[in-house]
Write a protein that holds these residues in place. Structure first.
Motif, PDB file in Angstrom:
ATOM      1  N   PHE A 227       0.817  -1.207   0.000  1.00  0.00           N
ATOM      2  CA  PHE A 227       0.000   0.000   0.000  1.00  0.00           C
ATOM      3  C   PHE A 227       0.855   1.263   0.000  1.00  0.00           C
ATOM      4  CE2 PHE A 227      -2.709  -3.341   1.510  1.00  0.00           C
ATOM      5  CZ  PHE A 227      -3.894  -3.099   0.840  1.00  0.00           C
TER       6      PHE A 227
ATOM      7  N   ILE B  84      -3.654   0.505  -6.842  1.00  0.00           N
ATOM      8  CA  ILE B  84      -3.989  -0.886  -6.581  1.00  0.00           C
ATOM      9  C   ILE B  84      -5.307  -1.130  -7.299  1.00  0.00           C
ATOM     10  CG2 ILE B  84      -4.544  -2.622  -4.849  1.00  0.00           C
ATOM     11  CD1 ILE B  84      -2.601  -1.205  -2.958  1.00  0.00           C
TER      12      ILE B  84
ATOM     13  N   VAL C 202     -11.981  -5.185  -3.377  1.00  0.00           N
ATOM     14  CA  VAL C 202     -11.885  -3.809  -2.881  1.00  0.00           C
ATOM     15  C   VAL C 202     -12.173  -3.779  -1.385  1.00  0.00           C
ATOM     16  CG1 VAL C 202     -12.905  -1.493  -2.954  1.00  0.00           C
ATOM     17  CG2 VAL C 202     -12.415  -2.705  -5.088  1.00  0.00           C
TER      18      VAL C 202
ATOM     19  N   LEU D  26      -9.291  -5.222   0.508  1.00  0.00           N
ATOM     20  CA  LEU D  26      -8.147  -4.311   0.462  1.00  0.00           C
ATOM     21  C   LEU D  26      -8.349  -3.125   1.404  1.00  0.00           C
ATOM     22  CD1 LEU D  26      -7.503  -4.367  -3.374  1.00  0.00           C
ATOM     23  CD2 LEU D  26      -5.908  -5.177  -1.612  1.00  0.00           C
ATOM     24  N   ARG D  27      -9.549  -2.577   1.424  1.00  0.00           N
ATOM     25  CA  ARG D  27      -9.827  -1.419   2.297  1.00  0.00           C
ATOM     26  C   ARG D  27      -9.728  -1.812   3.769  1.00  0.00           C
ATOM     27  NH1 ARG D  27     -10.548   2.631  -0.910  1.00  0.00           N
ATOM     28  NH2 ARG D  27     -11.837   2.548  -2.746  1.00  0.00           N
TER      29      ARG D  27
ATOM     30  N   ILE E 139      -7.248   2.857  -4.584  1.00  0.00           N
ATOM     31  CA  ILE E 139      -7.769   1.527  -4.897  1.00  0.00           C
ATOM     32  C   ILE E 139      -8.924   1.716  -5.869  1.00  0.00           C
ATOM     33  CG2 ILE E 139      -8.862  -0.564  -4.015  1.00  0.00           C
ATOM     34  CD1 ILE E 139      -7.543   0.047  -1.289  1.00  0.00           C
TER      35      ILE E 139
END
Length: 158
Positions: A79, A85, A93, A96-97, A108
């Motif tokens: 990150f 990304i 998503v 990832l968040r 993202i």
């Protein structure tokens, strides 16, 4: 240097396909010195494996290299290390968040945001659907438009 990380669930179908296609387009455009790409997964069960046979078959058919690619897991430092990304679907998503909860500066995006005329937001997982041809078409077109977007962003910054 713009660094792009493509992310899917297991990093054996969609994200390595996107990485390979995007690298191919970057090379054809002569932009290897200014744009890099990699891929990773949010799940760990395929770590160290080569891309799925379906992914390799479609990439071979289009003369796109996947040499040396093996599945790896997204890491917290990714990150910081990557400018963009690019997730394959909304579930990616969300994962990832959660993983990067305190990293507000991370960009993202979903890959199909770069192919809005397709009319869908998630790249289907061919591991489950078997439709590698359809996924390749989505990824190919999206990567083309992603590359054009990055080039445009770089021009604005100069």
């Amino acid at each position: 240097m713009t660094k792009v990380l493509f992310v899917c669930l297991g990093n054996i179908c969609r994200s390595p396909m996107a990485e390979a296609v995007f690298r191919h387009k970057v090379k054809k455009a002569g932009l290897e010195a200014s744009i890099q790409a990699a891929s990773a997964g949010t799940g760990d069960w395929n770590l160290g494996k080569e891309p799925h046979e379906g992914t390799k078959t479609i990439l071979d058919a289009h003369h796109i290299s996947y040499q040396g690619m093996i599945s790896k897991l997204i890491k917290l430092e990714d990150f910081h290390d990557y400018d963009l990304i690019i997730a394959m679907d909304a579930s990616n998503v969300s994962n990832l968040r959660k993983f990067a909860a305190n990293k507000e500066d991370v960009v993202i995006r979903q890959l199909l945001e770069f192919y809005p005329e397709r009319g869908i937001t998630d790249v289907p997982d061919p591991y489950y659907t078997g439709n590698f041809d359809e996924v390749y078409e989505m990824i190919d077109r999206s990567c083309e438009q992603l590359l054009a977007w990055i080039v445009q962003q770089e021009k604005r910054q100069t």
